[in-house]
Design a protein around this motif. Sequence first.
Motif, PDB file in Angstrom:
ATOM      1  N   ALA A 179       0.844  -1.198   0.000  1.00 26.30           N
ATOM      2  CA  ALA A 179       0.000   0.000   0.000  1.00 26.30           C
ATOM      3  C   ALA A 179       0.879   1.247   0.000  1.00 26.30           C
ATOM      4  O   ALA A 179       0.377   2.369   0.055  1.00 26.30           O
ATOM      5  CB  ALA A 179      -0.898  -0.017   1.225  1.00 26.30           C
ATOM      6  N   ASP A 180       2.175   1.064  -0.054  1.00 30.35           N
ATOM      7  CA  ASP A 180       3.134   2.166   0.093  1.00 30.35           C
ATOM      8  C   ASP A 180       2.952   3.260  -0.965  1.00 30.35           C
ATOM      9  O   ASP A 180       2.722   2.977  -2.133  1.00 30.35           O
ATOM     10  CB  ASP A 180       4.568   1.642  -0.027  1.00 30.35           C
ATOM     11  N   GLY A 181       3.118   4.459  -0.522  1.00 31.00           N
ATOM     12  CA  GLY A 181       3.012   5.596  -1.438  1.00 31.00           C
ATOM     13  C   GLY A 181       2.902   6.870  -0.626  1.00 31.00           C
ATOM     14  O   GLY A 181       3.320   6.913   0.537  1.00 31.00           O
ATOM     15  N   PRO A 223      -4.476   2.736  -0.925  1.00 35.34           N
ATOM     16  CA  PRO A 223      -5.052   3.755  -0.039  1.00 35.34           C
ATOM     17  C   PRO A 223      -4.329   5.105  -0.100  1.00 35.34           C
ATOM     18  O   PRO A 223      -4.845   6.081   0.422  1.00 35.34           O
ATOM     19  CB  PRO A 223      -4.903   3.129   1.349  1.00 35.34           C
ATOM     20  N   ASN A 224      -3.161   5.131  -0.738  1.00 39.03           N
ATOM     21  CA  ASN A 224      -2.525   6.437  -0.900  1.00 39.03           C
ATOM     22  C   ASN A 224      -3.135   7.158  -2.096  1.00 39.03           C
ATOM     23  O   ASN A 224      -3.400   6.549  -3.124  1.00 39.03           O
ATOM     24  CB  ASN A 224      -1.015   6.265  -1.066  1.00 39.03           C
ATOM     25  N   PHE A 225      -3.321   8.448  -1.962  1.00 44.78           N
ATOM     26  CA  PHE A 225      -4.081   9.170  -2.987  1.00 44.78           C
ATOM     27  C   PHE A 225      -3.221   9.883  -4.020  1.00 44.78           C
ATOM     28  O   PHE A 225      -3.624  10.076  -5.149  1.00 44.78           O
ATOM     29  CB  PHE A 225      -5.021  10.188  -2.323  1.00 44.78           C
ATOM     30  N   TYR A 226      -2.032  10.292  -3.624  1.00 47.18           N
ATOM     31  CA  TYR A 226      -1.212  11.059  -4.576  1.00 47.18           C
ATOM     32  C   TYR A 226      -0.305  10.149  -5.402  1.00 47.18           C
ATOM     33  O   TYR A 226      -0.208  10.306  -6.619  1.00 47.18           O
ATOM     34  CB  TYR A 226      -0.400  12.124  -3.827  1.00 47.18           C
ATOM     35  N   SER A 283     -14.771  -3.625 -12.538  1.00 47.13           N
ATOM     36  CA  SER A 283     -14.939  -2.330 -11.910  1.00 47.13           C
ATOM     37  C   SER A 283     -15.494  -1.335 -12.918  1.00 47.13           C
ATOM     38  O   SER A 283     -15.375  -1.515 -14.132  1.00 47.13           O
ATOM     39  CB  SER A 283     -13.585  -1.811 -11.416  1.00 47.13           C
ATOM     40  N   LYS A 284     -16.103  -0.327 -12.387  1.00 41.16           N
ATOM     41  CA  LYS A 284     -16.610   0.751 -13.237  1.00 41.16           C
ATOM     42  C   LYS A 284     -15.708   1.966 -13.120  1.00 41.16           C
ATOM     43  O   LYS A 284     -15.436   2.635 -14.103  1.00 41.16           O
ATOM     44  CB  LYS A 284     -18.044   1.087 -12.789  1.00 41.16           C
ATOM     45  N   TYR A 285     -15.256   2.255 -11.893  1.00 39.47           N
ATOM     46  CA  TYR A 285     -14.502   3.495 -11.692  1.00 39.47           C
ATOM     47  C   TYR A 285     -13.100   3.281 -11.121  1.00 39.47           C
ATOM     48  O   TYR A 285     -12.140   3.866 -11.592  1.00 39.47           O
ATOM     49  CB  TYR A 285     -15.272   4.434 -10.761  1.00 39.47           C
ATOM     50  N   GLY A 286     -13.005   2.480 -10.086  1.00 42.89           N
ATOM     51  CA  GLY A 286     -11.705   2.319  -9.431  1.00 42.89           C
ATOM     52  C   GLY A 286     -11.458   0.852  -9.142  1.00 42.89           C
ATOM     53  O   GLY A 286     -11.784  -0.003  -9.955  1.00 42.89           O
ATOM     54  N   ASP A 287     -10.870   0.558  -7.987  1.00 39.92           N
ATOM     55  CA  ASP A 287     -10.620  -0.831  -7.612  1.00 39.92           C
ATOM     56  C   ASP A 287     -11.884  -1.355  -6.919  1.00 39.92           C
ATOM     57  O   ASP A 287     -11.879  -1.653  -5.727  1.00 39.92           O
ATOM     58  CB  ASP A 287      -9.403  -0.895  -6.675  1.00 39.92           C
TER      59      ASP A 287
END
Length: 426
Positions: A179-181, A223-226, A283-287
């Motif tokens: 999940a790193d970021g 879960p990281n957004f950027y 999926s339609k939009y994301g994960d």
Amino acid sequence: MRIDKNKIEDKNNKELTQHKESFDFLSNSLSKNGHNVDNIITKLADFQVAIPSWALGAGGTRFGRFSYGGEPSSLEEKINDIGVIHSLTQTAGAISLHIPWDIPKDYNAIKELANSHDIVFDAVNSNTFQDQKNAKESYKFGSLSNISKAVRDQAIQHNIDVVNIGEKLGSKSITVWLADGSCFPGQHNFQTALQNTQDGLKDIHNHLPNDWKMFIEYKPYEPNFYSTVIQDWGTSFMLANACGEKAFSLVDLGHHLPNSNIEQIVSTLMMKGKLGGFHFNDSKYGDDDITVGCIKPYALFLIFNELVYGMENNKNNPDLAWMIDASHNVKDPLEDLMQSLEAIQEAYAKALLVDQKQLKAAQQDNDVVKCQELIQNAYRTDVRPLIQRARLIKDGALNPIQTYRSLNIRENLIKKRGENVVATGL
Ligand code: RM4
Ligand code: MN
Ligand code: MN
């Protein structure tokens, strides 16, 4: 809970005439067009997809979670649930464990139980995206990429522990998803994070037993957004190359930005012998992790078309580890998984119908229309009788979901396990 084979057979007998009619019709027309129907059925019957131990209960979103009655509350119950799916579909002969969510207590007993259901242990999955009870270090700011060596060492050791657990069960691979970021620009140094991750993965790779593989999963955000450290297939491929022979990329269908050409990614990785595993979902939009093939069945077919081509032509690529990575918020998890299995088999069967020789010839002629016709003719074929036949010869159910419902399996599970049990997982 185990399904009595006779009950499946009784139900099949009622549906047999209809199945035979549709099968004979399809099989005749396919044979006339030069297809080897027996060969296709054998391939379908051999195709097994692992069920993840975290997908047998209801899934949640960040807004809440609604339980589904009769959820399994132990690893044993999860294996029994996969046993139900496997006896009906004959396609779910493997389980993929998430550690530490599902650490076996008694290894021999667990192995025996799985074996009694004809289930083997597929890739084990490490978890460095949550802090574990009593853990010394926190993964809040990353695991393998963390600026702290102590955190990185803990994450490396966790992966080694997971391999050791997998070894005791007969697994032959580990899937690493990080999940790193970073959540904000400037939060971390991209190069330092990538370098640390590469060093950590190399360490894990060097600890693998000789006959093991490591799959490196990528994901563009969450879960990281950027930013995520392993954001795309290129990064995963680069890391797999840096690690060495036992490292491969893993494609999770939900881990791409909208409209990515996943079939081309699959093709490139297979050409380079570096596609190791596959996580199915839609999926339609994301994960979104919803039922395979429920939104983009044509894209799934095109992906299988490349997989079939690669399995035939890229002998340098290893056998793939197939897994469903889905989450079920509103459906019965077992029914949802059976729908996913059906969609996978359907896409695979259709891809097997693509006439590769004719396609190659049409490509050589730049006959674009013919190329499309060949692909779409395969896609438009109703292959369900073939899938039914593949199940039938292995004593599975002609119609798994209908049989599941007519045997009142969910009702029985609720009676046995209760209305409000919560399984570990997503
Ligand atoms: C991630 C990824 C991994 C899975 C976790 C639970 O998004 O898909 O494969 O292990 O979710
Ligand atoms: Mn996944
Ligand atoms: Mn995912």
